[in-house]
Motif scaffolding. Structure first.
Motif, PDB file in Angstrom:
ATOM      1  N   PHE A  62       0.822  -1.212   0.000  1.00  0.00           N
ATOM      2  CA  PHE A  62       0.000   0.000   0.000  1.00  0.00           C
ATOM      3  C   PHE A  62       0.859   1.267   0.000  1.00  0.00           C
ATOM      4  N   LEU A  63       1.791   1.376   0.942  1.00  0.00           N
ATOM      5  CA  LEU A  63       2.596   2.593   1.047  1.00  0.00           C
ATOM      6  C   LEU A  63       3.495   2.758  -0.181  1.00  0.00           C
ATOM      7  N   GLY A  64       4.032   1.648  -0.693  1.00  0.00           N
ATOM      8  CA  GLY A  64       4.852   1.730  -1.897  1.00  0.00           C
ATOM      9  C   GLY A  64       4.054   2.199  -3.095  1.00  0.00           C
ATOM     10  N   ALA A  65       2.835   1.667  -3.261  1.00  0.00           N
ATOM     11  CA  ALA A  65       1.976   2.088  -4.372  1.00  0.00           C
ATOM     12  C   ALA A  65       1.559   3.543  -4.211  1.00  0.00           C
ATOM     13  N   MET A  66       1.319   3.971  -2.977  1.00  0.00           N
ATOM     14  CA  MET A  66       0.987   5.369  -2.724  1.00  0.00           C
ATOM     15  C   MET A  66       2.139   6.281  -3.140  1.00  0.00           C
ATOM     16  N   GLY A  67       3.352   5.911  -2.766  1.00  0.00           N
ATOM     17  CA  GLY A  67       4.515   6.706  -3.156  1.00  0.00           C
ATOM     18  C   GLY A  67       4.721   6.740  -4.658  1.00  0.00           C
ATOM     19  N   ASN A  68       4.524   5.603  -5.319  1.00  0.00           N
ATOM     20  CA  ASN A  68       4.669   5.564  -6.784  1.00  0.00           C
ATOM     21  C   ASN A  68       3.636   6.448  -7.467  1.00  0.00           C
ATOM     22  N   TRP A 203      -3.869  10.419 -11.554  1.00  0.00           N
ATOM     23  CA  TRP A 203      -4.047   9.646 -10.326  1.00  0.00           C
ATOM     24  C   TRP A 203      -4.952   8.430 -10.540  1.00  0.00           C
ATOM     25  N   ASN A 204      -5.968   8.579 -11.374  1.00  0.00           N
ATOM     26  CA  ASN A 204      -6.945   7.498 -11.572  1.00  0.00           C
ATOM     27  C   ASN A 204      -6.587   6.547 -12.702  1.00  0.00           C
ATOM     28  N   GLU A 205      -5.571   6.843 -13.484  1.00  0.00           N
ATOM     29  CA  GLU A 205      -5.275   6.039 -14.677  1.00  0.00           C
ATOM     30  C   GLU A 205      -4.888   4.618 -14.292  1.00  0.00           C
ATOM     31  N   PHE A 206      -5.454   3.653 -14.997  1.00  0.00           N
ATOM     32  CA  PHE A 206      -5.251   2.232 -14.670  1.00  0.00           C
ATOM     33  C   PHE A 206      -4.640   1.440 -15.818  1.00  0.00           C
ATOM     34  N   LEU A 207      -5.128   1.665 -17.044  1.00  0.00           N
ATOM     35  CA  LEU A 207      -4.769   0.808 -18.166  1.00  0.00           C
ATOM     36  C   LEU A 207      -3.274   0.846 -18.461  1.00  0.00           C
ATOM     37  N   TYR A 208      -2.704   2.042 -18.581  1.00  0.00           N
ATOM     38  CA  TYR A 208      -1.287   2.157 -18.912  1.00  0.00           C
ATOM     39  C   TYR A 208      -0.407   1.676 -17.755  1.00  0.00           C
ATOM     40  N   ALA A 209      -0.829   1.966 -16.535  1.00  0.00           N
ATOM     41  CA  ALA A 209      -0.062   1.506 -15.379  1.00  0.00           C
ATOM     42  C   ALA A 209      -0.044  -0.017 -15.305  1.00  0.00           C
ATOM     43  N   LEU A 210      -1.131  -0.651 -15.714  1.00  0.00           N
ATOM     44  CA  LEU A 210      -1.191  -2.107 -15.711  1.00  0.00           C
ATOM     45  C   LEU A 210      -0.384  -2.708 -16.846  1.00  0.00           C
ATOM     46  N   SER A 211      -0.379  -2.044 -18.007  1.00  0.00           N
ATOM     47  CA  SER A 211       0.267  -2.608 -19.199  1.00  0.00           C
ATOM     48  C   SER A 211       1.772  -2.376 -19.221  1.00  0.00           C
ATOM     49  N   LEU A 212       2.222  -1.252 -18.703  1.00  0.00           N
ATOM     50  CA  LEU A 212       3.637  -0.892 -18.811  1.00  0.00           C
ATOM     51  C   LEU A 212       4.459  -1.285 -17.601  1.00  0.00           C
ATOM     52  N   ILE A 213       3.816  -1.480 -16.451  1.00  0.00           N
ATOM     53  CA  ILE A 213       4.537  -1.791 -15.222  1.00  0.00           C
ATOM     54  C   ILE A 213       4.172  -3.207 -14.777  1.00  0.00           C
ATOM     55  N   LYS A 214       5.170  -4.075 -14.726  1.00  0.00           N
ATOM     56  CA  LYS A 214       4.963  -5.449 -14.288  1.00  0.00           C
ATOM     57  C   LYS A 214       5.557  -5.718 -12.916  1.00  0.00           C
ATOM     58  N   ASP A 215       6.526  -4.923 -12.513  1.00  0.00           N
ATOM     59  CA  ASP A 215       7.152  -5.074 -11.209  1.00  0.00           C
ATOM     60  C   ASP A 215       6.191  -4.593 -10.127  1.00  0.00           C
ATOM     61  N   GLN A 216       5.831  -5.478  -9.194  1.00  0.00           N
ATOM     62  CA  GLN A 216       4.859  -5.108  -8.163  1.00  0.00           C
ATOM     63  C   GLN A 216       5.361  -3.988  -7.271  1.00  0.00           C
ATOM     64  N   SER A 217       6.649  -3.856  -7.120  1.00  0.00           N
ATOM     65  CA  SER A 217       7.191  -2.784  -6.286  1.00  0.00           C
ATOM     66  C   SER A 217       7.033  -1.417  -6.934  1.00  0.00           C
ATOM     67  N   LYS A 218       6.682  -1.385  -8.237  1.00  0.00           N
ATOM     68  CA  LYS A 218       6.529  -0.124  -8.953  1.00  0.00           C
ATOM     69  C   LYS A 218       5.083   0.141  -9.370  1.00  0.00           C
ATOM     70  N   GLU A 219       4.155  -0.687  -8.949  1.00  0.00           N
ATOM     71  CA  GLU A 219       2.776  -0.498  -9.352  1.00  0.00           C
ATOM     72  C   GLU A 219       2.159   0.700  -8.641  1.00  0.00           C
ATOM     73  N   THR A 220       1.186   1.313  -9.297  1.00  0.00           N
ATOM     74  CA  THR A 220       0.505   2.472  -8.738  1.00  0.00           C
ATOM     75  C   THR A 220      -0.742   2.036  -7.969  1.00  0.00           C
ATOM     76  N   LEU A 221      -1.374   2.979  -7.304  1.00  0.00           N
ATOM     77  CA  LEU A 221      -2.517   2.641  -6.458  1.00  0.00           C
ATOM     78  C   LEU A 221      -3.697   2.015  -7.213  1.00  0.00           C
ATOM     79  N   PRO A 222      -4.074   2.502  -8.413  1.00  0.00           N
ATOM     80  CA  PRO A 222      -5.181   1.839  -9.105  1.00  0.00           C
ATOM     81  C   PRO A 222      -4.903   0.365  -9.388  1.00  0.00           C
ATOM     82  N   VAL A 223      -3.670   0.029  -9.736  1.00  0.00           N
ATOM     83  CA  VAL A 223      -3.323  -1.372  -9.981  1.00  0.00           C
ATOM     84  C   VAL A 223      -3.330  -2.138  -8.668  1.00  0.00           C
ATOM     85  N   TRP A 224      -2.781  -1.536  -7.626  1.00  0.00           N
ATOM     86  CA  TRP A 224      -2.782  -2.180  -6.312  1.00  0.00           C
ATOM     87  C   TRP A 224      -4.209  -2.425  -5.831  1.00  0.00           C
ATOM     88  N   LEU A 225      -5.102  -1.488  -6.118  1.00  0.00           N
ATOM     89  CA  LEU A 225      -6.484  -1.608  -5.678  1.00  0.00           C
ATOM     90  C   LEU A 225      -7.179  -2.805  -6.315  1.00  0.00           C
TER      91      LEU A 225
END
Length: 272
Positions: A62-68, A203-225
């Motif tokens: 959670f905190l890592g995704a918040m920071g990203n 802040w709300n974008e999901f599709l590009y964050a899901l497609s371009l980032i595969k490393d869980q340590s770099k995922e954003t909050l929408p993907v984490w959610l």
């Protein structure tokens, strides 16, 4: 009198209509699991618990995704506002060949569906070796929000009389000094409107964050959610609590820039 009452009633109905999903999210976040899976639709929770918020807060990442998300969003907002402001001033104050066509091109750029650009954006980031890196999201969000920021700020710049800058230059200010002391403070409402739009979009974008980032340590909050939905079911209580936490940075950002907007308007009224 009748028109005023009708307008007030319509305003209240629309406010309730748009506020109800937010209320349902918050009320569901405080409901126990047994009440969430019940077939009864209780507008007021019969019992309240903070367990869902504890589940969301303690969920790994959670905190890592918040920071990203903050890093990507603030970077894209800052870049789009700065470049958009410079472009808006150029389109409003300068006269150059093809200016009208360029302004029209900025409008057309906003009409392209965001999802339709996924494949070319993916290939571009792959060629730049930016896949699975947060700067790739900053570049994409910057490219998406820049046309709107430049177009909107151009309208605000057009609304400020050029004579104010000329008067400041007569008093001894240079061109940059006149812009910084007179025009820029008066652009507070425009900067707030565009920055809020850019912040919410990134802040709300999901599709590009899901497609371009595969490393869980770099995922954003929408993907984490999306991790609250698994093959075994969906943790609705945790998802609602996480969604409530997800909206807090947007609310804080709006409150900050709203205060700056008021001070910017008053400052621009007396400077120059």
């Amino acid at each position: 009198m009748t028109k005023k009452v009708t307008a007030n009633v319509v305003g209240v109905v629309l406010a309730v209509f748009f506020a109800f999903p937010v209320y349902w999210m918050l009320s569901s976040a405080f409901k126990p699991t047994k009440d969430l899976v019940s077939s009864d639709y209780d507008l007021v929770p019969l019992s309240v618990t903070a367990t869902n918020f504890a589940t969301a807060w303690n969920k790994p990442g959670f905190l890592g995704a918040m920071g990203n998300s903050l890093f990507v969003t603030l970077g894209a907002v800052l870049a789009s506002i700065v470049v958009g402001l410079l472009a808006a001033v150029a389109m409003s104050r300068m006269r150059f060949k093809g200016r009208k066509q360029f302004v029209l091109l900025m409008l057309v750029a906003q009409m392209a569906p965001f999802e339709a650009l996924l494949i070319p954006m993916f290939l571009m980031m792959r060629d730049l070796e930016l896949l699975d890196r947060l700067p790739s999201l900053i570049l994409i969000y910057f490219a998406v929000t820049l046309p709107f920021c430049a177009w909107t700020l151009r309208g605000f710049v057009n609304g400020i009389p050029l004579e104010l800058e000329e008067a400041a230059m007569v008093d001894g200010c240079g061109r940059w000094g006149a812009f910084r002391r007179v025009t820029l403070p008066l652009l507070g409402p425009g900067l707030v409107a565009t920055s809020v739009f850019a912040f919410v979009t990134a802040w709300n974008e999901f599709l590009y964050a899901l497609s371009l980032i595969k490393d869980q340590s770099k995922e954003t909050l929408p993907v984490w959610l999306s991790g609250f939905q698994t093959a075994f079911g969906t943790d609705w209580g945790g998802a609602m609590a996480a969604s409530a936490l997800f909206t807090l940075p947007v609310l804080v950002f709006f409150l900050i820039v709203q205060r700056k907007m008021v001070t910017g308007v008053t400052a621009g009224a007396v400077k120059g």
